[in-house]
Design an enzyme around this catalytic site. Structure first.
Site, PDB file in Angstrom:
ATOM      1  N   GLY A 186       0.825  -1.341  -0.106  1.00  0.00           N
ATOM      2  CA  GLY A 186      -0.233  -0.233   0.133  1.00  0.00           C
ATOM      3  C   GLY A 186       0.777   1.253  -0.231  1.00  0.00           C
ATOM      4  N   ALA A 190      13.657  -5.516  10.605  1.00  0.00           N
ATOM      5  CA  ALA A 190      13.359  -4.262  10.259  1.00  0.00           C
ATOM      6  C   ALA A 190      14.765  -3.886   9.262  1.00  0.00           C
ATOM      7  CB  ALA A 190      13.759  -3.419  11.479  1.00  0.00           C
ATOM      8  N   HIS A 216       8.015   3.387  15.657  1.00  0.00           N
ATOM      9  CA  HIS A 216       7.740   2.021  15.078  1.00  0.00           C
ATOM     10  C   HIS A 216       8.102   1.217  16.234  1.00  0.00           C
ATOM     11  CE1 HIS A 216       6.209   1.149  10.991  1.00  0.00           C
ATOM     12  NE2 HIS A 216       6.822   2.625  10.797  1.00  0.00           N
ATOM     13  N   ARG A 217       9.375   1.332  16.771  1.00  0.00           N
ATOM     14  CA  ARG A 217       9.769   0.585  17.906  1.00  0.00           C
ATOM     15  C   ARG A 217       8.657   0.560  19.095  1.00  0.00           C
ATOM     16  NH1 ARG A 217      16.053   1.938  17.454  1.00  0.00           N
ATOM     17  NH2 ARG A 217      16.680   0.370  15.769  1.00  0.00           N
ATOM     18  N   GLU A 255      17.796  -6.232  12.860  1.00  0.00           N
ATOM     19  CA  GLU A 255      17.957  -5.206  11.750  1.00  0.00           C
ATOM     20  C   GLU A 255      18.498  -6.115  10.678  1.00  0.00           C
ATOM     21  OE1 GLU A 255      20.053  -1.979  12.884  1.00  0.00           O
ATOM     22  OE2 GLU A 255      18.730  -1.272  14.555  1.00  0.00           O
ATOM     23  N   ASP A 260       9.917  -5.763   7.411  1.00  0.00           N
ATOM     24  CA  ASP A 260       9.086  -4.248   7.268  1.00  0.00           C
ATOM     25  C   ASP A 260      10.302  -3.363   7.143  1.00  0.00           C
ATOM     26  OD1 ASP A 260       7.576  -2.113   7.358  1.00  0.00           O
ATOM     27  OD2 ASP A 260       6.798  -2.489   9.387  1.00  0.00           O
TER      28      ASP A 260
END
Length: 188
Positions: free
Chosen positions: A9, A39, A55-56, A67, A89
């Site tokens: 999206g 991440a 976000h975290r 990561e 993500d």
């Protein structure tokens, strides 16, 4: 059939939040289940550092976060476990890290290493025991970008999203926080 799910999206469409909701459902199914977020974002400036921190802070505390700014396929293979759901993500930032790195510790790669990294991710998706939720942006719906580098990025992200979708059982399009999901048709 694959147990992966592509969530795609626009920016701020609710992609990450939707992936987290699906992961919480996964955790509720069994006490043996775990969730790891791979991440891909790097803090290239203060605004991005704040986004990463937000976000975290908003992510459920029971999610492990690792990561993986460049070697995403390798990281995914390292987590392979049928009891571990992995959230990637996001693919968009991963591609940006690879094709247009802003940090000196991430060197730019040529077309061949990009193809190798992409092939490695696709192989990891086909071979991992873990169900994977992949978050990515749909950025090809607007005007054609003016610069060759940006056009190349948009084209590569479109190809990456198409290739990843081939490894997924479901695709969700997020718009205004609403999820529109369908099962992927397999063409033989």
């Amino acid at each position: 059939m694959s147990h992966h799910h592509l969530i795609i999206g626009g920016q701020r469409s609710g992609k990450s939040r939707h992936a987290e909701r699906l992961a919480m459902r996964w955790l509720a199914q069994s006490p043996d289940h775990a969730v790891t977020v791979l991440a891909t974002a790097t803090a290239s400036d203060e605004e991005m550092r704040q986004r990463i921190e937000r976000h975290r802070a908003e992510r459920p505390t029971m999610f492990q976060t690792l990561e993986a700014p460049v070697h995403l396929g390798q990281a995914l293979r390292g987590l392979a476990d049928a009891r571990r759901l992995v959230i990637v993500d996001c693919l968009t930032l991963w591609l940006a890290n690879v094709l247009m790195p802003l940090l000196p510790q991430i060197p730019a790669v040529s077309a061949s290493p990009w193809a190798d990294l992409k092939a490695d991710l696709l192989f990891a998706l086909r071979s991992t025991a873990s169900p994977v939720l992949l978050v990515s942006n749909e950025i090809g719906c607007g005007v054609i970008p003016m610069g060759a580098d940006v056009r190349h990025f948009v084209d590569e992200l479109g190809r990456l999203n198409q290739d990843v979708a081939q490894s997924c059982a479901q695709i969700t399009l997020m718009a205004a926080g609403q999820a529109f999901t369908r099962d992927v048709e397999v063409w033989t």
